[in-house]
Design an enzyme around this catalytic site. Structure first.
Site, PDB file in Angstrom:
ATOM      1  CG  PHE A 139      -1.837   1.205   1.254  1.00 19.02           C
ATOM      2  CD1 PHE A 139      -3.010   1.194   0.503  1.00 19.02           C
ATOM      3  CD2 PHE A 139      -1.534   2.338   1.989  1.00 19.02           C
ATOM      4  CE1 PHE A 139      -3.858   2.291   0.495  1.00 19.02           C
ATOM      5  CE2 PHE A 139      -2.381   3.448   1.984  1.00 19.02           C
ATOM      6  CZ  PHE A 139      -3.551   3.419   1.234  1.00 19.02           C
ATOM      7  CG  ASP A 224       5.434   3.657   1.645  1.00 18.44           C
ATOM      8  OD1 ASP A 224       5.497   4.289   2.714  1.00 18.44           O
ATOM      9  OD2 ASP A 224       4.378   3.531   0.991  1.00 18.44           O
ATOM     10  CE  LYS A 253      -0.798   5.838   7.724  1.00 16.30           C
ATOM     11  NZ  LYS A 253      -0.543   4.997   6.575  1.00 16.30           N
TER      12      LYS A 253
HETATM   13  C1  LIG Z   1      -0.804   5.317   5.142  1.00 17.13           C
HETATM   14  C2  LIG Z   1       0.190   4.922   4.147  1.00 17.13           C
HETATM   15  C3  LIG Z   1       0.378   5.641   2.947  1.00 17.13           C
HETATM   16  C4  LIG Z   1      -0.522   6.784   2.547  1.00 17.13           C
HETATM   17  O1  LIG Z   1      -0.400   7.878   3.385  1.00 17.13           O
HETATM   18  P1  LIG Z   1      -1.487   9.051   3.298  1.00 17.13           P
HETATM   19  O2  LIG Z   1      -1.002  10.054   4.303  1.00 17.13           O
HETATM   20  O3  LIG Z   1      -2.824   8.450   3.624  1.00 17.13           O
HETATM   21  O4  LIG Z   1      -1.462   9.572   1.904  1.00 17.13           O
HETATM   22  C5  LIG Z   1       1.390   5.264   2.106  1.00 17.13           C
HETATM   23  N1  LIG Z   1       2.188   4.221   2.398  1.00 17.13           N
HETATM   24  C6  LIG Z   1       2.039   3.502   3.519  1.00 17.13           C
HETATM   25  C7  LIG Z   1       2.984   2.368   3.796  1.00 17.13           C
HETATM   26  C8  LIG Z   1       1.035   3.814   4.422  1.00 17.13           C
HETATM   27  O5  LIG Z   1       0.867   3.069   5.525  1.00 17.13           O
END
Ligand SMILES: *Cc1c(COP(=O)(O)O)cnc(C)c1O
Length: 408
Positions: A139, A224, A253
């Site tokens: 994700f 990521d 986050k």
């Molecule tokens: C939450 C998340 C995202 C997206 O972040 P947003 O602030 O909602 O755009 C991308 N990558 C990972 C691994 C995430 O957990």
């Protein structure tokens, strides 16, 4: 005190139906406790989906925000500002990175990361080197590019045509990655710990091999760390526990502790491809967000705080194992540090949301990671007593779900 005319029903009237929030409306939070409109008190194991890494209204974050609120809110990137410079300096000193690009969310940080990976290959090799390899179940956000790189078809469905040049390989499968990578690969993109996909840790041998293959094929390794970063795993960033370094890293986050901010980190070698005018963001590097994030980094980047993440994880594991001895609902506990996954047994597959709602009935807020995994991502400084109390609520919720049976 609170406006009781603002109800959960109103949500359905005035909000686009892309979310389906719980029935309660929280109005206040302090540390790892949250209160709803009726004054009910909850233990928060959700942490705003791995965002509130220092709980709610941490006094130092409140002070940093209030202090900056009286000074300067916004300038745009026609000017730089002190909080952004201080934060970029800090992040480059603490990580592999030499350069920072600020955004407002994880998806935007990834968007910048993927665009940079393409542009770097374009600048240094040519337009044919444009393929991105990412992993199933991954994700990376909800923009069109990030759902395309993301490994979950359901998030792309109906939004086609999506950007091309993306190959999805099974996660932790070295042979599949070896077979997929080529001279046309510009980047390998992965979460070192998959979050939304079910809390799955990257296998050290897989991550090490991905680094080697990227070097061999002149591709960039993009991590990521939007969910795994900023102390969540007990390391400041999860890559630090694997003994390798990525070329690009996205973080968001927990970085803002609840104030929206994202950042893309990279090296002196790669950064020049995001030259003047190639990319941008009106709010990226906003003084308010950066002032808060500076404080977040200062608090979390403390050996004591990071060590305590692992100690608190043990409390979760002990508690969850005890619950499982009684109720037999989990196959295994997964994840690292305070990114906790409890995989449900096959008879409970598809039912993770039932556990979430049942735990909430007993005043514990948890998360799911897909339909088959319960997830917890609490504050990194959650008091031990709150862990105990929250687990007691979770156990009552689980007992209710089990008593009703899988077909309820
Ligand atoms: C939450 C998340 C995202 C997206 O972040 P947003 O602030 O909602 O755009 C991308 N990558 C990972 C691994 C995430 O957990």
């Amino acid at each position: 005190m609170t406006d009781q005319t603002l109800t959960r029903d109103l949500f359905n009237d005035v909000m686009v139906p892309n979310y389906n929030p719980q029935t309660i409306i929280p109005v206040r939070g302090k540390g790892s406790r949250v209160w709803d409109q009726q004054g009910n008190e909850f233990i928060d194991f959700a942490g705003g989906i791995a965002v509130n890494a220092l709980g709610h209204c941490h006094p130092r974050l409140v002070a940093a925000l209030k202090d900056q609120a009286d000074k300067l809110w916004h300038l745009s990137n026609v000017y730089t500002n002190e909080p952004a410079l201080a934060l970029a300096k800090k992040l480059t000193e603490l990580t592999f990175a030499d350069k920072v690009f600020f955004a407002n969310s994880g998806g935007e940080a990834n968007e910048a990361a993927f665009k940079l990976a393409r542009k770097y290959a374009y600048d240094n090799v040519g337009p044919e080197k444009n393929e991105i390899i990412s992993f199933t179940q991954s994700f990376h956000g909800r923009t069109l590019f990030t759902v395309s790189v993301g490994g979950q078809q359901k998030y792309r469905e109906g939004f086609e045509p999506v950007p091309g040049g993306i190959t999805h390989c099974p996660y932790n499968d070295i042979a599949a990655l070896e077979a997929a990578i080529s001279d046309k690969t510009c980047a390998v993109v992965m979460e070192p710990v998959q979050g939304e996909g079910g809390i799955i840790c990257g296998d050290p041998a897989f991550i090490k091999r991905a680094r080697e293959l990227c070097d061999q094929y002149n591709a960039l390794l993009v991590f990521d760390e939007v969910q795994s970063g900023m102390g969540r795993t007990g390391e400041l960033y999860a890559y630090m526990g694997y003994g390798i370094e990525p070329d690009i890293l996205s973080t968001a986050k927990a970085l803002g502790g609840g104030f929206p901010i994202g950042a893309m980190l990279t090296t002196d070698k790669v950064a020049p491809s995001l030259g003047f005018g190639t990319h941008g963001s009106t709010y990226g590097g906003n003084p308010l967000a950066c002032a808060v994030a500076n404080e977040v980094v200062d608090i979390i980047n403390d050996p004591q705080v990071l060590a305590d993440v692992l100690r608190k994880r043990q409390l979760f594991d002990d508690g969850l194992n005890a619950i499982n001895e009684k109720h037999q609902v989990f196959t295994e506990l997964r994840g690292k540090g305070l990114l906790v996954g409890a995989a449900l047994k096959p008879e409970w597959h598809g039912k993770a949301a039932k556990f979430l709602a049942a735990a909430r009935e007993h005043k514990t807020m948890i998360l799911v990671a897909g339909p088959n995994v319960i997830r917890m991502a609490p504050s990194l400084v959650i008091p031990d007593e709150d862990i105990k109390e929250g687990l007691a609520g979770l156990e009552k919720g689980i007992a209710d779900v089990v008593a009703a049976g899988p077909d309820a």
